[in-house]
Design a protein around this motif. Sequence first.
Motif, mmCIF file in Angstrom:
data_model
loop_
_atom_site.group_PDB
_atom_site.id
_atom_site.type_symbol
_atom_site.label_atom_id
_atom_site.label_comp_id
_atom_site.label_asym_id
_atom_site.label_seq_id
_atom_site.Cartn_x
_atom_site.Cartn_y
_atom_site.Cartn_z
ATOM 1 N N ARG A 85 42.799 97.716 59.405
ATOM 2 C CA ARG A 85 41.760 98.319 60.230
ATOM 3 C C ARG A 85 40.957 99.328 59.418
ATOM 4 O O ARG A 85 41.514 100.057 58.594
ATOM 5 C CB ARG A 85 42.423 99.019 61.420
ATOM 6 N N ARG A 86 39.659 99.369 59.651
ATOM 7 C CA ARG A 86 38.788 100.337 58.995
ATOM 8 C C ARG A 86 39.419 101.708 58.914
ATOM 9 O O ARG A 86 39.881 102.181 59.935
ATOM 10 C CB ARG A 86 37.479 100.403 59.791
ATOM 11 N N ARG A 191 37.550 108.003 60.723
ATOM 12 C CA ARG A 191 37.194 107.432 62.022
ATOM 13 C C ARG A 191 35.884 108.002 62.562
ATOM 14 O O ARG A 191 35.545 107.785 63.711
ATOM 15 C CB ARG A 191 38.333 107.652 63.036
ATOM 16 N N GLU A 192 35.172 108.758 61.717
ATOM 17 C CA GLU A 192 33.903 109.348 62.168
ATOM 18 C C GLU A 192 32.784 108.321 62.110
ATOM 19 O O GLU A 192 32.653 107.576 61.143
ATOM 20 C CB GLU A 192 33.529 110.537 61.270
ATOM 21 N N LYS A 193 31.962 108.319 63.141
ATOM 22 C CA LYS A 193 30.787 107.444 63.165
ATOM 23 C C LYS A 193 29.584 108.320 62.809
ATOM 24 O O LYS A 193 29.262 109.251 63.535
ATOM 25 C CB LYS A 193 30.650 106.817 64.545
ATOM 26 N N LYS B 236 30.855 119.878 63.224
ATOM 27 C CA LYS B 236 29.453 119.771 63.651
ATOM 28 C C LYS B 236 29.048 121.065 64.367
ATOM 29 O O LYS B 236 29.879 121.678 65.041
ATOM 30 C CB LYS B 236 29.283 118.595 64.609
ATOM 31 N N ASP B 361 38.574 99.402 67.975
ATOM 32 C CA ASP B 361 37.698 99.273 66.818
ATOM 33 C C ASP B 361 36.721 98.117 67.041
ATOM 34 O O ASP B 361 36.866 97.340 67.939
ATOM 35 C CB ASP B 361 38.517 99.030 65.558
#
Lengths: 372, 361
Positions: A85-86, A191-193, B236, B361
């Motif tokens: 998995r990514r 896991r950051e988009k 952020k 995912d």
Amino acid sequence: MQVTRRQLLQAGLLATAGLVIPALGRTADNSKENLLLSSVTDKDDKNWWVLSDSQGNILAQHLLPGRGHGSARHPSGKSAVIVGRRPATFMSVVEVSPQGEYKFTDLTSATGRHFFGHAVYSVDGKFIYTTENDFDNGRGVIVVRDISNDYKVIAEWESGGIGPHELRMMPDGHTLVIANGGILTRPDQPREKLNLDTMKPNLAYLDTRTGEMLSKHELPDHQLSIRHIDVADTGRVWIGCQYEGMALDPMPLVYHHDLNQGGLQAAEASMDTWRALKHYTGSVVADNQQGIIGISSPRGDRVTFWDNQSGKHLQDIKLRDVCGLIPSPNGKQFVATTGKGDIAIIDAQTLAVTSESRTPELHWDNHLQVLA
Amino acid sequence: MRNCLLILILLCSTFSHAAEREPEAYLKMLNQALKLIQPAHQLFADQAEELHNQIGQLCQSPSEDSLQTTRNQWRKTMESWMKVSVIQFGPLLENDSRLRIQAWPIRARLLTMGIKQLETAEAPPTLEQIAQGTVAVQGLPALEALLFRTDALSGLQQGQACAAAQTIAEHLIVLANTLNQRWQNEFGRDFADPVNTPGGFDTPQEAFDEYMNGLVTAVQQIKRRKLEDPLGLAGKPGKAGATESYLSENSRDNLHNNLTALILYLTGGEGYGVDDDLIAQDPDSIAVLVLDDRIKGITKYNKQLTMPLEALVKPATPEAEAQREVAESIFKELSLLNKAFENQIFEALGVTRDFNSEDGD
């Protein structure tokens, strides 16, 4: 590692490895033929690639360095690959000999690349194609490996977008269809988009004979990430999306596409059906014998079924935390697995659950494969 | 010394497996939970009804006093909602009820545009139009926009604004009553007695599993949406406008009521809760220890937090600086509670955390 299933069972090696899972529940005899492959996470947070029967009895297992994701079956039906998995850099191959021996081989991605979780074999079984991230350049690539040459990388093509996820082979045997999810990620922020405001997913077609990009197709909403796809034998590509935006109202998440026949079409369903998917779909699989498409939604706790020809929603089955889904080789059943440890056999004609087994010690991961 | 012992126990517990539980323990906890959940839903339905009444009176006799009275009633309704909204499973998730009651986080533009469309329409919106329309103009955030915006009183006297507020409040009654009725009737009965009641749950363990997973989902949402994102606790930059109930400056009260409810449901109030069950199994277990620590920590910091969260995004005074540290402590406690559920508490309770729906995912 090369031992037979019988040897494993007789020697109790599975027990020493700590993953013998007694399955509970009612069973159907006709589901025993299915040999399931999936990544699982156990109670100790260890990740395994397991081969099990459809009652959840583990027949072979292989420890993975992280969570596995999608798997692909070799055209011979005698070997398969699971991809990490990514942002994993591993994938693992299992081969089953005629004597029932299982041999696992681990592979890693090249420097500067990581896997996105999915792979597909060429029709002749000589090559394997994976979706990967060229993360320094922020571009998606399709990597080609030669199986007969120790899986050596022999080519790399642009996927046509950022964040390619699932890919499938079209019925013509040489065109790949690629779900470019559009989401930029980096392995140092696992896991950051990173580009949700500017993401631009598309469905791309690529000629494997030349590596040429044939066409790309986008959805109207740029925050609908095209994640999972399957191709019916009619050539219709079915698409399951995940919405990454802030809109709260329900929207179509399932689309289909016929190559050279215009743009992506939303499948037909009621607003209640779209609402029930909770902006998220998991596995997309085509049962060509029945002409039915199955699409899971783990957040919606359901498997949805769609008619390939009409593009209409048929019905749902509620199943908590479901994601893994695959039609049996004879097309008579769908097998579904859940993060709660359930394996459900669904009659592909009545779309009713005919048997359920439970392996409460295992979380079945997102995707499922069946080995003949 | 205590830390060494904790590490040792944590290591040991990582390799242990949940034992099979008798259904009676689950039934005790489910029945006690229902005794807390049903009155909370009844109160929310009552408060929604009263809010509708107050808005009716405000529209009939608009004045600063009646606006203030209505705003107070909105806060009371929000308080009762915060105590219901942590029950993140079952009726709350049916037909998007949670989103319809509180569409948040939401882009401010969507809300503003939706309200403007209602105000400037030729005719007042019908109940059906609100119910079938976008969630942006349903529920408590839409009413907050109408009641708490700048020049709210004169705004309510323009176009269809007051009629829209009344219809949105009427629709909120429908939502709150539907939710309440599900808990008072079939769903509540099935939840407390799954074996003998037809419904979605087959066993007490199944019902308890969903209940616990719902509470942990609430923990994660509070942590991320109410603290991490608006305060900028994960790298952020934070945004005051991203705090919950920004217009009414109700963010601190919302958080306070969420956390109070969360602890009530976990402990079962005066009755048999998760903490009692863990102690009954093994009073010296790590699960007992970590849950107790987290409950004490959350309770302590929850009392200490007094300023609205929007004032803590970019603290302008030493007091605000100190309050931001308190908010960060709540965030850390919730993070630890989440980990404790995943690593010790779920296993001890004999339930499993949702897997695919949590991190796909």
